[in-house]
Design a protein around this motif. Structure first.
Motif, PDB file in Angstrom:
ATOM      1  N   ASP A 714     -33.052 -19.026   6.689  1.00  0.00           N
ATOM      2  CA  ASP A 714     -32.299 -19.633   5.590  1.00  0.00           C
ATOM      3  C   ASP A 714     -33.195 -19.706   4.364  1.00  0.00           C
ATOM      4  O   ASP A 714     -34.202 -20.421   4.350  1.00  0.00           O
ATOM      5  CB  ASP A 714     -31.837 -21.041   5.998  1.00  0.00           C
ATOM      6  N   PHE A 715     -32.846 -18.948   3.339  1.00  0.00           N
ATOM      7  CA  PHE A 715     -33.531 -19.002   2.050  1.00  0.00           C
ATOM      8  C   PHE A 715     -32.593 -19.737   1.101  1.00  0.00           C
ATOM      9  O   PHE A 715     -31.471 -19.289   0.866  1.00  0.00           O
ATOM     10  CB  PHE A 715     -33.831 -17.591   1.541  1.00  0.00           C
ATOM     11  N   PHE A 716     -33.038 -20.906   0.573  1.00  0.00           N
ATOM     12  CA  PHE A 716     -32.096 -21.710  -0.186  1.00  0.00           C
ATOM     13  C   PHE A 716     -32.753 -22.423  -1.365  1.00  0.00           C
ATOM     14  O   PHE A 716     -33.982 -22.580  -1.418  1.00  0.00           O
ATOM     15  CB  PHE A 716     -31.400 -22.729   0.721  1.00  0.00           C
ATOM     16  N   ALA A 717     -31.896 -22.820  -2.301  1.00  0.00           N
ATOM     17  CA  ALA A 717     -32.331 -23.540  -3.495  1.00  0.00           C
ATOM     18  C   ALA A 717     -31.504 -24.808  -3.634  1.00  0.00           C
ATOM     19  O   ALA A 717     -30.289 -24.795  -3.419  1.00  0.00           O
ATOM     20  CB  ALA A 717     -32.175 -22.668  -4.739  1.00  0.00           C
ATOM     21  N   ASN A 718     -32.155 -25.902  -3.979  1.00  0.00           N
ATOM     22  CA  ASN A 718     -31.484 -27.143  -4.363  1.00  0.00           C
ATOM     23  C   ASN A 718     -31.692 -27.344  -5.858  1.00  0.00           C
ATOM     24  O   ASN A 718     -32.790 -27.086  -6.372  1.00  0.00           O
ATOM     25  CB  ASN A 718     -32.075 -28.338  -3.608  1.00  0.00           C
ATOM     26  N   ASN A 756     -36.734 -23.020  -1.263  1.00  0.00           N
ATOM     27  CA  ASN A 756     -37.116 -23.408   0.094  1.00  0.00           C
ATOM     28  C   ASN A 756     -36.804 -22.284   1.090  1.00  0.00           C
ATOM     29  O   ASN A 756     -35.936 -21.443   0.844  1.00  0.00           O
ATOM     30  CB  ASN A 756     -36.349 -24.667   0.525  1.00  0.00           C
ATOM     31  N   PHE A 757     -37.489 -22.336   2.225  1.00  0.00           N
ATOM     32  CA  PHE A 757     -37.266 -21.354   3.287  1.00  0.00           C
ATOM     33  C   PHE A 757     -37.326 -22.067   4.634  1.00  0.00           C
ATOM     34  O   PHE A 757     -38.169 -22.928   4.869  1.00  0.00           O
ATOM     35  CB  PHE A 757     -38.311 -20.244   3.233  1.00  0.00           C
ATOM     36  N   ARG A 758     -36.413 -21.672   5.516  1.00  0.00           N
ATOM     37  CA  ARG A 758     -36.317 -22.323   6.825  1.00  0.00           C
ATOM     38  C   ARG A 758     -36.062 -21.251   7.887  1.00  0.00           C
ATOM     39  O   ARG A 758     -35.318 -20.299   7.642  1.00  0.00           O
ATOM     40  CB  ARG A 758     -35.175 -23.329   6.795  1.00  0.00           C
ATOM     41  N   ALA A 759     -36.687 -21.419   9.050  1.00  0.00           N
ATOM     42  CA  ALA A 759     -36.511 -20.434  10.124  1.00  0.00           C
ATOM     43  C   ALA A 759     -36.446 -21.146  11.472  1.00  0.00           C
ATOM     44  O   ALA A 759     -37.101 -22.176  11.677  1.00  0.00           O
ATOM     45  CB  ALA A 759     -37.660 -19.435  10.130  1.00  0.00           C
ATOM     46  N   GLN A 760     -35.655 -20.568  12.373  1.00  0.00           N
ATOM     47  CA  GLN A 760     -35.572 -21.051  13.745  1.00  0.00           C
ATOM     48  C   GLN A 760     -35.614 -19.857  14.683  1.00  0.00           C
ATOM     49  O   GLN A 760     -34.851 -18.901  14.512  1.00  0.00           O
ATOM     50  CB  GLN A 760     -34.281 -21.857  13.955  1.00  0.00           C
ATOM     51  N   TYR A 761     -36.502 -19.937  15.653  1.00  0.00           N
ATOM     52  CA  TYR A 761     -36.647 -18.826  16.602  1.00  0.00           C
ATOM     53  C   TYR A 761     -36.512 -19.353  18.019  1.00  0.00           C
ATOM     54  O   TYR A 761     -37.205 -20.285  18.430  1.00  0.00           O
ATOM     55  CB  TYR A 761     -37.997 -18.144  16.431  1.00  0.00           C
ATOM     56  N   GLN A 762     -35.567 -18.765  18.755  1.00  0.00           N
ATOM     57  CA  GLN A 762     -35.335 -19.128  20.155  1.00  0.00           C
ATOM     58  C   GLN A 762     -36.220 -18.224  21.005  1.00  0.00           C
ATOM     59  O   GLN A 762     -35.889 -17.063  21.264  1.00  0.00           O
ATOM     60  CB  GLN A 762     -33.861 -18.935  20.509  1.00  0.00           C
ATOM     61  N   LEU A 773     -40.636 -24.215   4.918  1.00  0.00           N
ATOM     62  CA  LEU A 773     -41.530 -24.365   3.773  1.00  0.00           C
ATOM     63  C   LEU A 773     -40.665 -24.850   2.619  1.00  0.00           C
ATOM     64  O   LEU A 773     -39.900 -24.089   2.037  1.00  0.00           O
ATOM     65  CB  LEU A 773     -42.223 -23.052   3.427  1.00  0.00           C
ATOM     66  N   GLU A 774     -40.769 -26.143   2.330  1.00  0.00           N
ATOM     67  CA  GLU A 774     -39.928 -26.784   1.326  1.00  0.00           C
ATOM     68  C   GLU A 774     -40.666 -26.866  -0.004  1.00  0.00           C
ATOM     69  O   GLU A 774     -41.898 -26.997  -0.045  1.00  0.00           O
ATOM     70  CB  GLU A 774     -39.536 -28.189   1.790  1.00  0.00           C
ATOM     71  N   ASN A 775     -39.876 -26.797  -1.086  1.00  0.00           N
ATOM     72  CA  ASN A 775     -40.435 -26.929  -2.435  1.00  0.00           C
ATOM     73  C   ASN A 775     -41.605 -25.948  -2.611  1.00  0.00           C
ATOM     74  O   ASN A 775     -42.738 -26.346  -2.916  1.00  0.00           O
ATOM     75  CB  ASN A 775     -40.889 -28.369  -2.691  1.00  0.00           C
ATOM     76  N   ILE A 776     -41.303 -24.690  -2.415  1.00  0.00           N
ATOM     77  CA  ILE A 776     -42.339 -23.652  -2.416  1.00  0.00           C
ATOM     78  C   ILE A 776     -43.130 -23.633  -3.720  1.00  0.00           C
ATOM     79  O   ILE A 776     -44.350 -23.436  -3.720  1.00  0.00           O
ATOM     80  CB  ILE A 776     -41.690 -22.273  -2.153  1.00  0.00           C
ATOM     81  N   THR A 777     -42.468 -23.880  -4.844  1.00  0.00           N
ATOM     82  CA  THR A 777     -43.145 -23.832  -6.140  1.00  0.00           C
ATOM     83  C   THR A 777     -43.803 -25.162  -6.502  1.00  0.00           C
ATOM     84  O   THR A 777     -44.315 -25.322  -7.610  1.00  0.00           O
ATOM     85  CB  THR A 777     -42.164 -23.422  -7.252  1.00  0.00           C
ATOM     86  N   ASP A 778     -43.800 -26.121  -5.582  1.00  0.00           N
ATOM     87  CA  ASP A 778     -44.527 -27.387  -5.724  1.00  0.00           C
ATOM     88  C   ASP A 778     -44.090 -28.174  -6.966  1.00  0.00           C
ATOM     89  O   ASP A 778     -44.911 -28.628  -7.770  1.00  0.00           O
ATOM     90  CB  ASP A 778     -46.036 -27.122  -5.771  1.00  0.00           C
ATOM     91  N   ALA A 791     -41.244 -35.087  -2.074  1.00  0.00           N
ATOM     92  CA  ALA A 791     -42.384 -34.344  -1.528  1.00  0.00           C
ATOM     93  C   ALA A 791     -42.659 -33.097  -2.343  1.00  0.00           C
ATOM     94  O   ALA A 791     -41.741 -32.423  -2.818  1.00  0.00           O
ATOM     95  CB  ALA A 791     -42.103 -33.971  -0.070  1.00  0.00           C
ATOM     96  N   GLY A 792     -43.947 -32.788  -2.496  1.00  0.00           N
ATOM     97  CA  GLY A 792     -44.341 -31.512  -3.077  1.00  0.00           C
ATOM     98  C   GLY A 792     -44.178 -30.415  -2.038  1.00  0.00           C
ATOM     99  O   GLY A 792     -43.373 -30.533  -1.115  1.00  0.00           O
ATOM    100  N   ARG A 793     -44.956 -29.353  -2.191  1.00  0.00           N
ATOM    101  CA  ARG A 793     -44.865 -28.264  -1.217  1.00  0.00           C
ATOM    102  C   ARG A 793     -45.108 -28.838   0.180  1.00  0.00           C
ATOM    103  O   ARG A 793     -46.087 -29.545   0.419  1.00  0.00           O
ATOM    104  CB  ARG A 793     -45.882 -27.171  -1.538  1.00  0.00           C
ATOM    105  N   ASN A 794     -44.195 -28.523   1.092  1.00  0.00           N
ATOM    106  CA  ASN A 794     -44.203 -29.212   2.379  1.00  0.00           C
ATOM    107  C   ASN A 794     -43.926 -28.219   3.504  1.00  0.00           C
ATOM    108  O   ASN A 794     -42.859 -27.604   3.554  1.00  0.00           O
ATOM    109  CB  ASN A 794     -43.133 -30.313   2.380  1.00  0.00           C
TER     110      ASN A 794
END
Length: 803
Positions: A714-718, A756-762, A773-778, A791-794
């Motif tokens: 999931d590649f996403f922007a808030n 932000n970027f999110r991944a799940q691997y089974q 990896l949240e708030n990539i640009t800090d 939170a900053g880059r997390n």
């Protein structure tokens, strides 16, 4: 020749053995299904599928009918002779499960398409993928609920311009709102463990007909995991363990849960512990948010310490423990008994927004903590889903007890006096909900509710130099009570599959009583006792119309109310520096009248556009305004001369908004989803109209999701709009210490975005890895009205192991 016979014999035996095995798979994903109960008609023989979806059928005879039962799939029955032809059984997912069926609209299951209101559902699978740190974050991840945070241990939801005690929270059907839910920001929602949640339903807009007082702007209904039966004489055991780490707050989380399932009894145990350090904010953003210094208590007195890393928000860390135990007994298929026990406690939670306040260029407070926030609930629910009674077909009775404890401890810089105020609420409730089907077209829902709250409150001044303690004014009148008695009814008329009409009425009687004798030693109120009685009749009417397979219209009109509670009638507290709120016995309910129109366009599930617009008028609004006490407009409170204020029916408000969502299937594996909300509103303040405090800035998100067999990305922007100085509510302008300053030196809420970027691997049927990896640009930002920066880059990592 003899050798050939032996080989042939072993081949035949091997085929026979394999013919006794079966593999159970999901019909669409072709993935194996673990924990499928396989049994015969009288349940005398049973087996379960393993992690590979496999089971041995040798116990069954070839002529027997065999049943395949799983919680998230449709029950299937086959003859064993039919099964052994392919050795595979495919089960259909329960498409009318958490995504299509909602409970919160009537307390019984309904198809979401039939509901005139907009209801957002979040299931366990999405919760696991989003991996929220708290239940407040879970709500925020929907993109339709805005969340304010005064401190790291916080999370105050805002829905369509309403917040706090104008929104209702329920847990497994039990009302969580109590007599001291306030108009200021609330963090009670974080008491709900996100790991224990099976699904959540958020009703956008009024829910007063079903839920009564407080459900003006919306209802957040949390449903925790249910114990799972084996439906056989064999024990079914499964469980999960999870560990998680996040860099921005040095979060360490551990969780476990396990289920014991028997034929008629089932039990589930869940526990979570989370420890947060001080939160680090982002590097790029307003300098006004930095933490350059902090006050610290030492053996030589209070001192100001320069922060060697102003991005670290000292002091903001805390920890939390959540425990849940549930039992389920199902003597018959249509009768069940459910007992739930829930307990949450926290450490002291530093109230960060108060720790960054200045007075005469010096930090005002050395200490400002919410004491341990504790919540305990026990509830017993009895459900019968079929009856030949003339009064009902389905009936549900819920009896619950809750105990809330909270406190506030603050001490000014270099002051020896620590002010301590402690509160507890004992809440008892009983709900009776019934459903009766008059015909294939008409269903009738009705019920009754009784709620009783007892409030205890105390105030103490502690001298830290000699450890002496003396009594002081309490936040609420000790021993006060709040009661609510209600009856409701709702009808659903569905003459054909395209059209549904629903309407309902609720009558509520609410009474609160408070004795101010003790507090009058400090306040000298013109009354010692107050009794506030309120009656309210609210209603709703709406339609859902689908003229063709592409289009669905929804239209709804509703009224809602909020009766004065003990927080409104009897509270004493410092609302902001230099102001104190005092009791007011002359209060009436506030009413909201609203309408909503929604349009959903579904192009064969390849493209879905969902739009809605709404308008709400709030009358007799309970707001904080200047007041006089014994003809005095100022009194001394906690050693400071303060302006007198009180909660009053002194305003009207107009709130409106527009929401649009889009879902698009780009390929079989790649999907795009986006959501955007526009909100506006004003309220009366004397002869003028001013912005409303809980109207959030325009906000939204966009997600690009890749989903394959074992991997989900999931590649996403808030993103969030700004609120200029002129758009801030008057009460927010007074809290300039939490805002950035514009070019004129005035407070405002800047716009912001995060990538932000999110991944799940089974990894396999037992191990699941999550990474975000949240708030990539800090970015350095605050959500509107928040005291603490986000939170900053997390980097968030979690590992889940399932048995």
């Amino acid at each position: 020749m003899k050798t050939l016979h032996i080989i042939f014999f072993f081949i035949l035996v091997s085929i026979t053995i394999n013919a006794q095995n079966v593999k159970v798979l999901n019909k669409i994903t072709k993935e194996p299904i673990f924990g499928v109960a396989i049994y015969n008609v009288d349940k005398s023989t049973s087996v379960f599928t393993n992690f590979r979806g496999e089971a041995d059928l040798s116990k069954f005879s070839n002529t027997e009918i065999i049943y395949f039962k799983h919680l998230s799939h449709v029950l299937k029955s086959l003859k064993k002779s039919e099964i052994t032809k392919s050795n595979k059984v495919y089960l259909d997912s329960n498409t009318q499960g958490l995504g299509e069926i909602v409970i919160s609209a009537s307390k019984f299951q309904q198809n979401r398409k039939d509901i005139p209101q907009k209801i957002v559902s979040i299931d366990a699978e999405n919760i696991q993928f989003s991996n929220p740190q708290t239940s407040a974050d879970l709500l925020e991840n929907t993109g339709k609920v805005y969340v304010q945070k005064s401190q790291l241990g916080g999370g105050s939801p805002m829905i369509r311009g309403f917040s706090t005690n104008r929104l209702l929270i329920t847990v497994d059907g039990v009302r969580m709102n109590n007599a001291i839910f306030r108009g200021g920001n609330l963090q009670n929602v974080i008491s709900i463990d996100p790991f224990s949640i099976q699904n959540t339903e958020v009703t956008l807009g009024s829910g007063s007909v079903i839920y009564g007082s407080d459900a003006i702007g919306g209802v957040m209904s949390f449903y925790t995991q249910k114990p799972k039966l084996s439906y056989t004489d064999s024990l079914m055991f499964n469980g999960n363990t999870l560990v998680r780490y996040a860099t921005a707050s040095n979060e360490r989380t551990g969780h476990f849960d396990f289920n014991l399932g028997y034929k008629k009894w089932a039990f589930i145990t869940s526990a979570s512990y989370t420890d947060f350090d001080d939160l680090r904010m982002g590097s790029h953003g307003p300098k006004d948010y930095l933490r350059p210094e902090f006050a610290l208590a030492t053996s030589n007195g209070d001192v100001i310490i320069q922060n060697n890393n102003p991005l670290v928000q000292k002091y903001s860390g805390y920890n939390q423990l959540n425990i849940m135990q549930k039992a389920h007994y199902e003597p018959y298929e249509d009768l069940s008994f459910d007992l739930g026990l829930y307990y949450t406690t926290t450490s002291d939670i530093p109230r960060y927004d108060r720790l960054i306040r200045y007075r005469d260029d010096v930090l005002r407070s050395t200490e400002w903590n919410y004491g341990p926030q504790q919540w305990f609930m026990s509830n017993l629910q009895i459900t019968k889903l079929s009856s030949k009674s003339n009064l009902y077909d389905k009936i549900k009775a819920t009896l619950a007890y809750q105990n809330f404890k909270e406190s506030r401890k603050d001490r000014d810089f270099q002051s020896p006096i620590r002010n301590i105020r402690e509160e507890s609420v004992k809440a008892y409730s009983f709900n009776l909900d019934l459903e009766k089907r008059f015909s294939q077209k008409t269903q009738f829902y009705y019920g009754a509710e009784y709620v009783f709250n007892k409030v205890n409150s105390s105030g103490i001044e502690e001298n830290i130099s000699n450890n002496s303690k003396v009594s002081s004014v309490s936040r609420y009148p000790d021993g006060s009570s709040w009661q609510s008695l209600a009856a409701y009814s709702s009808i659903k008329y569905k003459p054909n599959p395209k059209f549904v009409f629903q309407s309902g009425l609720r009558f509520n009687y609410v009474v609160s009583e408070a004795d101010f004798t003790e507090n009058n030693e400090y306040l000298n109120l013109p009354f010692d006792y107050a009794k506030n009685e309120s009656e309210a009749l609210t209603g709703t009417a709406g339609i859902s119309w689908s003229p063709n397979p592409i289009m669905q219209w929804k239209f709804n009109l509703s009224s809602a109310f909020r009766a004065p509670n003990i927080d409104d009638v009897g509270k004493v507290f410092d609302s902001e520096p230099g102001s104190v709120v005092v009791p007011n016995e002359d209060l009436r309910p506030e009413y909201a009248y609203g309408g909503e129109v929604g349009l959903k366009l579904n192009f064969d599930d390849k493209l879905v556009i969902d739009m809605s617009t709404y308008y709400t008028y709030l009358d007799n609004a309970l707001v904080r305004r200047d007041y006089s006490l014994n003809d005095e407009t100022e009194i001394v409170y906690d050693g400071e001369l303060s302006n007198v204020q009180a909660i009053q029916n002194a305003s009207k408000a107009w709130i409106y908004g527009f929401e649009v969502g889009l879902k698009m299937a780009i390929t079989n594996n790649l999907n795009l989803a986006s959501q955007y909300s526009i909100i506006g509103g004003t309220e009366e303040a004397g002869d003028i109209e001013v912005p409303i405090r809980h109207v959030a800035p325009n906000f939204g998100n966009t997600h690009l999701v890749w989903n394959s067999d074992n991997l989900k990305l999931d590649f996403f922007a808030n993103y969030n709009g700004d609120l200029s100085f002129n758009q801030l509510a008057l009460s927010e302008i007074e809290k300039d210490y939490i805002y950035a300053l514009d070019e004129n030196g005035n407070p405002y809420s800047p716009s912001w975005y995060t990538i932000n970027f999110r991944a799940q691997y089974q990894v396999n049927s037992s191990i699941t890895l999550n990474a975000s990896l949240e708030n990539i640009t800090d970015q350095r930002y605050k959500t509107y009205s928040s005291g603490i920066a986000a939170a900053g880059r997390n980097l968030v990592l979690s590992l889940k192991y399932s048995l």
